[in-house]
Design a protein around this motif. Sequence first.
Motif, PDB file in Angstrom:
ATOM      1  N   ALA A   1      82.043 -38.035  46.124  1.00 19.71           N
ATOM      2  CA  ALA A   1      81.840 -38.528  47.491  1.00 19.71           C
ATOM      3  C   ALA A   1      80.737 -37.757  48.209  1.00 19.71           C
ATOM      4  CB  ALA A   1      83.139 -38.448  48.287  1.00 19.71           C
ATOM      5  N   ASP A   2      80.591 -36.476  47.917  1.00 14.78           N
ATOM      6  CA  ASP A   2      79.534 -35.672  48.524  1.00 14.78           C
ATOM      7  C   ASP A   2      78.337 -35.506  47.575  1.00 14.78           C
ATOM      8  OD1 ASP A   2      80.749 -34.025  46.693  1.00 14.78           O
ATOM      9  OD2 ASP A   2      81.301 -32.466  48.140  1.00 14.78           O
ATOM     10  N   ASN A   3      78.290 -36.345  46.537  1.00 15.62           N
ATOM     11  CA  ASN A   3      77.188 -36.402  45.556  1.00 15.62           C
ATOM     12  C   ASN A   3      77.069 -35.178  44.663  1.00 15.62           C
ATOM     13  OD1 ASN A   3      76.265 -39.001  46.321  1.00 15.62           O
ATOM     14  ND2 ASN A   3      75.351 -38.063  48.142  1.00 15.62           N
ATOM     15  N   VAL A   4      78.082 -34.315  44.655  1.00 17.76           N
ATOM     16  CA  VAL A   4      78.050 -33.108  43.830  1.00 17.76           C
ATOM     17  C   VAL A   4      79.438 -32.889  43.236  1.00 17.76           C
ATOM     18  CG1 VAL A   4      77.755 -30.594  43.863  1.00 17.76           C
ATOM     19  CG2 VAL A   4      76.307 -32.023  45.291  1.00 17.76           C
ATOM     20  N   ILE A   5      79.478 -32.565  41.966  1.00 20.65           N
ATOM     21  CA  ILE A   5      80.733 -32.144  41.357  1.00 20.65           C
ATOM     22  C   ILE A   5      80.646 -30.626  41.211  1.00 20.65           C
ATOM     23  CG2 ILE A   5      82.176 -32.179  39.283  1.00 20.65           C
ATOM     24  CD1 ILE A   5      81.459 -35.086  38.904  1.00 20.65           C
ATOM     25  N   THR A   6      81.456 -29.937  42.008  1.00 23.58           N
ATOM     26  CA  THR A   6      81.437 -28.476  41.992  1.00 23.58           C
ATOM     27  C   THR A   6      82.149 -27.956  40.741  1.00 23.58           C
ATOM     28  OG1 THR A   6      83.537 -28.261  43.161  1.00 23.58           O
ATOM     29  CG2 THR A   6      81.519 -28.412  44.521  1.00 23.58           C
ATOM     30  N   GLU A   7      82.045 -26.670  40.528  1.00 19.73           N
ATOM     31  CA  GLU A   7      82.701 -26.053  39.380  1.00 19.73           C
ATOM     32  C   GLU A   7      84.220 -26.252  39.447  1.00 19.73           C
ATOM     33  OE1 GLU A   7      83.252 -21.572  37.604  1.00 19.73           O
ATOM     34  OE2 GLU A   7      81.323 -22.065  38.525  1.00 19.73           O
ATOM     35  N   GLY A   8      84.793 -26.085  40.637  1.00 19.26           N
ATOM     36  CA  GLY A   8      86.234 -26.282  40.811  1.00 19.26           C
ATOM     37  C   GLY A   8      86.653 -27.719  40.538  1.00 19.26           C
ATOM     38  N   GLU A   9      85.842 -28.663  41.020  1.00 18.99           N
ATOM     39  CA  GLU A   9      86.131 -30.077  40.783  1.00 18.99           C
ATOM     40  C   GLU A   9      86.024 -30.410  39.298  1.00 18.99           C
ATOM     41  OE1 GLU A   9      84.659 -31.990  45.037  1.00 18.99           O
ATOM     42  OE2 GLU A   9      83.194 -31.648  43.451  1.00 18.99           O
ATOM     43  N   GLU A  10      84.990 -29.874  38.649  1.00 20.28           N
ATOM     44  CA  GLU A  10      84.811 -30.144  37.223  1.00 20.28           C
ATOM     45  C   GLU A  10      85.983 -29.589  36.407  1.00 20.28           C
ATOM     46  OE1 GLU A  10      81.550 -29.737  33.627  1.00 20.28           O
ATOM     47  OE2 GLU A  10      81.199 -28.644  35.487  1.00 20.28           O
ATOM     48  N   LYS A  11      86.437 -28.416  36.780  1.00 21.50           N
ATOM     49  CA  LYS A  11      87.575 -27.805  36.102  1.00 21.50           C
ATOM     50  C   LYS A  11      88.812 -28.699  36.234  1.00 21.50           C
ATOM     51  CE  LYS A  11      89.119 -23.009  35.892  1.00 21.50           C
ATOM     52  NZ  LYS A  11      89.151 -21.774  36.641  1.00 21.50           N
TER      53      LYS A  11
END
Length: 144
Positions: A28-38
């Motif tokens: 939704a914010d155009n970025v998959i953070t490290e926490g989200e990817e995990k």
Amino acid sequence: MAISDYNLSGEQKRNIAHFASIVKLALADNVITEGEEKMLKRLAKRFHILEDKYNEIIENPEKYPVNTPHSYNERIEYLYDLAKMIYADNEVSEEEAFVLRKICVGLGFPTDNVEKVADEAIHLVLNDNDLEAFTKAIKRVNKV
């Protein structure tokens, strides 16, 4: 849809659709953070999504429609997973909250109560409620 998608069971198709909804929130914010990817990797494993399918969903989650579970408890569990994804990077953006409200409609929550349900879901996850407490609280906010 790939040829291999035709051989999937109903449960596998539901898992893929649910996972795609979670990916939509992560993006939704155009970025998959490290926490989200995990968290995405952990959920993919839980949903038995293989790496090729995982990558396909990450590349194009819009290809998969929201799949509304029949059971109210199952819809709440899906909402729980979605709300946890929003907070996987330790913040909740307006874009993520907006997408969560849209998905709540797709999950069958009443449109006149979606904002309250989504806000409560976010609040519950921010306060680290488990699924049982989350379910009770959502049922109080959205009586059926």
